[in-house]
Design a protein around this motif. Structure first.
Motif, PDB file in Angstrom:
ATOM      1  N   GLN A 182       0.823  -1.203   0.000  1.00 31.91           N
ATOM      2  CA  GLN A 182       0.000   0.000   0.000  1.00 31.91           C
ATOM      3  C   GLN A 182       0.865   1.264   0.000  1.00 31.91           C
ATOM      4  OE1 GLN A 182      -2.604  -1.299   3.444  1.00 31.91           O
ATOM      5  NE2 GLN A 182      -4.127  -0.295   2.159  1.00 31.91           N
ATOM      6  N   VAL A 183       1.990   1.196   0.689  1.00 31.39           N
ATOM      7  CA  VAL A 183       2.907   2.334   0.766  1.00 31.39           C
ATOM      8  C   VAL A 183       4.320   1.825   0.507  1.00 31.39           C
ATOM      9  CG1 VAL A 183       3.836   4.191   2.212  1.00 31.39           C
ATOM     10  CG2 VAL A 183       1.438   3.524   2.430  1.00 31.39           C
TER      11      VAL A 183
ATOM     12  N   TYR B  19      -0.684   4.395  -7.995  1.00 33.08           N
ATOM     13  CA  TYR B  19       0.003   4.984  -6.856  1.00 33.08           C
ATOM     14  C   TYR B  19       0.156   6.489  -7.040  1.00 33.08           C
ATOM     15  CZ  TYR B  19       1.498   0.369  -5.132  1.00 33.08           C
ATOM     16  OH  TYR B  19       1.521  -0.905  -4.640  1.00 33.08           O
TER      17      TYR B  19
ATOM     18  N   VAL C 184       8.244   8.384  -2.064  1.00 30.98           N
ATOM     19  CA  VAL C 184       7.202   7.581  -1.421  1.00 30.98           C
ATOM     20  C   VAL C 184       6.044   7.443  -2.392  1.00 30.98           C
ATOM     21  CG1 VAL C 184       5.456   7.508   0.403  1.00 30.98           C
ATOM     22  CG2 VAL C 184       7.799   8.176   0.954  1.00 30.98           C
TER      23      VAL C 184
ATOM     24  N   SER D 285       2.089   5.923  -2.612  1.00 31.20           N
ATOM     25  CA  SER D 285       0.968   5.531  -1.759  1.00 31.20           C
ATOM     26  C   SER D 285      -0.229   5.177  -2.621  1.00 31.20           C
ATOM     27  CB  SER D 285       0.598   6.679  -0.809  1.00 31.20           C
ATOM     28  OG  SER D 285      -0.588   6.369  -0.090  1.00 31.20           O
TER      29      SER D 285
ATOM     30  N   THR E 211      -3.236   5.407  -1.668  1.00 31.46           N
ATOM     31  CA  THR E 211      -4.262   6.405  -1.364  1.00 31.46           C
ATOM     32  C   THR E 211      -3.642   7.791  -1.496  1.00 31.46           C
ATOM     33  OG1 THR E 211      -3.721   6.158   0.988  1.00 31.46           O
ATOM     34  CG2 THR E 211      -5.615   4.922   0.157  1.00 31.46           C
TER      35      THR E 211
ATOM     36  N   ILE F 231      -1.933  11.330  -1.264  1.00 28.21           N
ATOM     37  CA  ILE F 231      -1.003  11.974  -0.338  1.00 28.21           C
ATOM     38  C   ILE F 231      -1.520  13.383  -0.082  1.00 28.21           C
ATOM     39  CG2 ILE F 231       1.347  12.878  -0.102  1.00 28.21           C
ATOM     40  CD1 ILE F 231       2.247  10.460  -1.843  1.00 28.21           C
TER      41      ILE F 231
ATOM     42  N   THR G 114      -0.781  10.275   4.654  1.00 30.99           N
ATOM     43  CA  THR G 114      -1.723   9.586   3.787  1.00 30.99           C
ATOM     44  C   THR G 114      -2.702   8.819   4.671  1.00 30.99           C
ATOM     45  OG1 THR G 114      -1.924   8.108   1.866  1.00 30.99           O
ATOM     46  CG2 THR G 114      -0.252   7.537   3.514  1.00 30.99           C
TER      47      THR G 114
ATOM     48  N   VAL H 278      -4.224   4.947   5.534  1.00 29.52           N
ATOM     49  CA  VAL H 278      -4.106   3.501   5.374  1.00 29.52           C
ATOM     50  C   VAL H 278      -5.202   2.849   6.212  1.00 29.52           C
ATOM     51  CG1 VAL H 278      -2.643   1.471   5.658  1.00 29.52           C
ATOM     52  CG2 VAL H 278      -1.616   3.665   5.009  1.00 29.52           C
TER      53      VAL H 278
END
Length: 230
Positions: free
Chosen positions: A25-26, A51, A77, A79, A81, A83, A106, A108
Protein backbone atom coordinates in the motif's frame (compact mmCIF):
# COMPACT_ATOMS: atom_id res chain seq x y z
CA UNK A 1 7.66 -1.61 1.88
CA UNK A 2 11.18 -0.16 1.77
CA UNK A 3 13.62 -0.64 -1.10
CA UNK A 4 16.92 0.92 -2.13
CA UNK A 5 16.75 0.94 -5.94
CA UNK A 6 20.51 1.24 -6.59
CA UNK A 7 19.85 4.23 -8.84
CA UNK A 8 20.90 4.28 -12.43
CA UNK A 9 22.22 0.74 -12.67
CA UNK A 10 19.18 -1.51 -12.70
CA UNK A 11 16.31 -2.70 -14.90
CA UNK A 12 13.43 -0.38 -14.01
CA UNK A 13 10.84 -2.59 -15.72
CA UNK A 14 11.96 -5.55 -13.64
CA UNK A 15 11.82 -3.44 -10.48
CA UNK A 16 8.22 -2.49 -11.29
CA UNK A 17 7.33 -6.17 -11.67
CA UNK A 18 8.93 -6.92 -8.30
CA UNK A 19 6.81 -4.23 -6.65
CA UNK A 20 3.65 -5.47 -8.38
CA UNK A 21 4.28 -8.95 -7.04
CA UNK A 22 4.11 -7.67 -3.44
CA UNK A 23 1.40 -5.01 -3.99
CA UNK A 24 2.33 -2.83 -0.99
CA UNK A 25 0.00 0.00 0.00
CA UNK A 26 2.91 2.33 0.77
CA UNK A 27 6.43 2.17 -0.66
CA UNK A 28 9.59 4.04 0.33
CA UNK A 29 12.32 4.09 -2.32
CA UNK A 30 15.90 5.20 -1.65
CA UNK A 31 18.62 5.90 -4.22
CA UNK A 32 15.83 6.80 -6.59
CA UNK A 33 16.09 8.79 -9.82
CA UNK A 34 12.95 10.83 -10.45
CA UNK A 35 12.58 9.56 -14.02
CA UNK A 36 12.95 5.94 -12.87
CA UNK A 37 10.27 6.41 -10.21
CA UNK A 38 7.94 7.96 -12.78
CA UNK A 39 8.50 4.98 -15.06
CA UNK A 40 7.85 2.51 -12.22
CA UNK A 41 4.67 4.40 -11.34
CA UNK A 42 3.57 4.31 -15.00
CA UNK A 43 4.28 0.61 -15.40
CA UNK A 44 2.46 -0.23 -12.17
CA UNK A 45 -0.58 1.66 -13.45
CA UNK A 46 -0.52 -0.46 -16.61
CA UNK A 47 -0.58 -3.50 -14.32
CA UNK A 48 -3.70 -2.16 -12.60
CA UNK A 49 -1.93 -0.64 -9.56
CA UNK A 50 -2.38 3.11 -9.13
CA UNK A 51 0.00 4.98 -6.86
CA UNK A 52 0.36 8.62 -5.86
CA UNK A 53 3.97 9.77 -5.58
CA UNK A 54 5.99 12.29 -3.58
CA UNK A 55 9.69 13.01 -4.11
CA UNK A 56 12.41 13.72 -1.60
CA UNK A 57 15.16 15.04 -3.85
CA UNK A 58 18.56 15.58 -2.22
CA UNK A 59 20.48 16.68 -5.31
CA UNK A 60 20.49 16.96 -9.07
CA UNK A 61 22.67 14.07 -10.13
CA UNK A 62 23.72 13.29 -13.67
CA UNK A 63 26.32 10.80 -12.47
CA UNK A 64 23.79 8.41 -10.90
CA UNK A 65 20.73 9.27 -12.94
CA UNK A 66 22.17 10.25 -16.33
CA UNK A 67 20.99 12.95 -18.68
CA UNK A 68 17.58 11.29 -18.88
CA UNK A 69 17.32 10.43 -15.18
CA UNK A 70 15.22 13.44 -14.33
CA UNK A 71 18.37 15.12 -12.97
CA UNK A 72 17.04 14.48 -9.46
CA UNK A 73 18.26 11.89 -6.98
CA UNK A 74 17.05 10.96 -3.51
CA UNK A 75 14.00 9.32 -1.98
CA UNK A 76 10.40 8.81 -3.06
CA UNK A 77 7.20 7.58 -1.42
CA UNK A 78 4.39 5.92 -3.36
CA UNK A 79 0.97 5.53 -1.76
CA UNK A 80 -2.12 3.70 -3.01
CA UNK A 81 -4.26 6.41 -1.36
CA UNK A 82 -3.90 10.16 -1.97
CA UNK A 83 -1.00 11.97 -0.34
CA UNK A 84 -2.53 14.94 1.47
CA UNK A 85 0.67 16.44 2.88
CA UNK A 86 4.33 16.10 2.00
CA UNK A 87 7.72 17.57 2.85
CA UNK A 88 11.43 17.14 2.27
CA UNK A 89 14.41 18.17 4.39
CA UNK A 90 18.17 17.92 3.90
CA UNK A 91 20.21 16.88 6.92
CA UNK A 92 22.45 19.60 8.30
CA UNK A 93 25.40 17.25 7.77
CA UNK A 94 25.08 14.75 4.98
CA UNK A 95 28.60 13.36 5.13
CA UNK A 96 30.36 12.73 1.83
CA UNK A 97 27.02 13.03 -0.05
CA UNK A 98 23.90 15.09 0.46
CA UNK A 99 21.38 13.17 2.53
CA UNK A 100 17.88 13.93 3.74
CA UNK A 101 14.52 12.68 4.86
CA UNK A 102 11.04 13.16 3.46
CA UNK A 103 7.56 12.64 4.84
CA UNK A 104 4.00 12.21 3.66
CA UNK A 105 0.61 12.09 5.33
CA UNK A 106 -1.72 9.59 3.79
CA UNK A 107 -4.52 7.23 4.81
CA UNK A 108 -4.11 3.50 5.37
CA UNK A 109 -7.17 1.42 6.23
CA UNK A 110 -9.07 4.63 6.98
CA UNK A 111 -6.50 5.96 9.45
CA UNK A 112 -4.21 8.94 9.01
CA UNK A 113 -0.66 7.66 8.74
CA UNK A 114 2.61 9.62 8.75
CA UNK A 115 5.33 7.95 6.72
CA UNK A 116 8.95 9.10 6.72
CA UNK A 117 11.62 7.87 4.33
CA UNK A 118 15.37 8.38 4.61
CA UNK A 119 18.84 7.28 3.52
CA UNK A 120 21.61 7.89 6.04
CA UNK A 121 25.30 8.56 5.43
CA UNK A 122 27.57 5.91 3.96
CA UNK A 123 29.93 3.51 5.74
CA UNK A 124 32.61 5.03 7.93
CA UNK A 125 30.47 8.04 8.88
CA UNK A 126 28.93 6.98 12.16
CA UNK A 127 29.12 10.47 13.68
CA UNK A 128 27.15 11.90 10.76
CA UNK A 129 24.58 9.10 11.01
CA UNK A 130 24.09 9.78 14.72
CA UNK A 131 23.38 13.44 13.97
CA UNK A 132 21.01 12.48 11.20
CA UNK A 133 19.09 10.11 13.50
CA UNK A 134 18.80 12.95 16.02
CA UNK A 135 17.37 15.30 13.39
CA UNK A 136 14.98 12.64 12.08
CA UNK A 137 13.62 11.73 15.51
CA UNK A 138 13.16 15.40 16.42
CA UNK A 139 11.08 15.82 13.27
CA UNK A 140 8.82 12.91 14.28
CA UNK A 141 8.49 13.88 17.95
CA UNK A 142 4.87 15.05 17.67
CA UNK A 143 3.70 11.92 15.83
CA UNK A 144 2.16 9.38 18.18
CA UNK A 145 1.77 7.00 15.24
CA UNK A 146 4.51 7.01 12.64
CA UNK A 147 6.36 4.76 10.21
CA UNK A 148 9.97 5.36 9.19
CA UNK A 149 11.28 3.52 6.14
CA UNK A 150 14.84 3.63 4.95
CA UNK A 151 18.38 2.56 4.32
CA UNK A 152 20.21 3.46 7.53
CA UNK A 153 23.63 2.10 6.49
CA UNK A 154 23.91 0.81 10.05
CA UNK A 155 23.37 -2.55 11.70
CA UNK A 156 21.09 -2.75 14.76
CA UNK A 157 24.00 -2.96 17.21
CA UNK A 158 25.54 0.32 15.99
CA UNK A 159 25.42 3.06 18.62
CA UNK A 160 24.02 5.65 16.19
CA UNK A 161 20.69 3.79 16.12
CA UNK A 162 20.27 4.30 19.86
CA UNK A 163 18.28 7.44 19.13
CA UNK A 164 15.66 5.39 17.32
CA UNK A 165 15.09 3.12 20.30
CA UNK A 166 15.05 5.97 22.81
CA UNK A 167 12.41 7.71 20.66
CA UNK A 168 10.13 4.67 21.10
CA UNK A 169 10.56 3.35 17.57
CA UNK A 170 10.72 -0.41 17.19
CA UNK A 171 11.88 -2.57 14.30
CA UNK A 172 9.02 -4.33 12.50
CA UNK A 173 11.12 -7.50 12.77
CA UNK A 174 10.23 -8.94 16.22
CA UNK A 175 13.41 -11.02 16.25
CA UNK A 176 15.59 -7.97 15.70
CA UNK A 177 15.80 -5.93 18.86
CA UNK A 178 18.54 -3.68 20.10
CA UNK A 179 22.19 -4.69 20.17
CA UNK A 180 21.64 -7.78 22.31
CA UNK A 181 19.49 -9.42 19.64
CA UNK A 182 21.19 -8.31 16.46
CA UNK A 183 22.54 -11.75 15.39
CA UNK A 184 18.92 -12.79 14.72
CA UNK A 185 18.34 -10.00 12.21
CA UNK A 186 18.00 -10.97 8.56
CA UNK A 187 20.59 -9.22 6.35
CA UNK A 188 19.22 -6.94 3.64
CA UNK A 189 22.18 -5.48 1.71
CA UNK A 190 25.40 -6.45 -0.02
CA UNK A 191 28.24 -4.99 2.04
CA UNK A 192 31.86 -5.87 2.79
CA UNK A 193 32.96 -8.18 4.26
CA UNK A 194 29.49 -9.80 4.50
CA UNK A 195 25.83 -9.06 3.90
CA UNK A 196 24.33 -6.77 6.55
CA UNK A 197 21.00 -5.49 7.79
CA UNK A 198 20.83 -1.85 6.66
CA UNK A 199 17.16 -1.55 5.66
CA UNK A 200 14.40 -0.95 8.18
CA UNK A 201 10.72 -0.46 8.83
CA UNK A 202 10.57 1.43 12.13
CA UNK A 203 7.21 1.73 13.91
CA UNK A 204 5.84 3.88 16.74
CA UNK A 205 2.27 3.41 17.92
CA UNK A 206 1.66 0.81 15.19
CA UNK A 207 2.11 -2.97 15.33
CA UNK A 208 3.39 -5.45 12.76
CA UNK A 209 1.75 -8.70 13.90
CA UNK A 210 3.54 -10.85 11.32
CA UNK A 211 6.88 -9.08 11.59
CA UNK A 212 8.67 -8.06 8.43
CA UNK A 213 9.75 -10.12 5.44
CA UNK A 214 12.98 -9.70 3.48
CA UNK A 215 12.66 -10.55 -0.20
CA UNK A 216 15.79 -10.82 -2.31
CA UNK A 217 15.95 -9.37 -5.80
CA UNK A 218 18.57 -9.50 -8.56
CA UNK A 219 17.57 -5.97 -9.52
CA UNK A 220 19.31 -4.08 -6.70
CA UNK A 221 22.14 -4.53 -4.23
CA UNK A 222 19.48 -4.23 -1.48
CA UNK A 223 16.61 -6.57 -0.72
CA UNK A 224 13.00 -5.47 -0.43
CA UNK A 225 11.65 -5.26 3.13
CA UNK A 226 7.92 -5.25 3.75
CA UNK A 227 5.51 -5.71 6.62
CA UNK A 228 1.77 -5.89 7.24
CA UNK A 229 0.78 -3.31 9.85
CA UNK A 230 -2.09 -3.04 12.32
Amino acid sequence: MSWNLHAGGEDVSAQAREVARLRPQVIGFQEACRADVKEIQSQLKRMGLTYYVAYGTVRGDRWNCGLWGGNAFGQAVLSATPIVERGNQLYSQGGTEERGYMWVRTTVNGKTTWVYNTHLAQAGQRTERARQVAELTRATRSRARAVILGDFNAEPQYAELGGMWSSRFRDADPDCGRAENYPACAPTADANPRRKKFDYIWLRGIAAPGGNTVVGSPHSDHDMVYAGLR
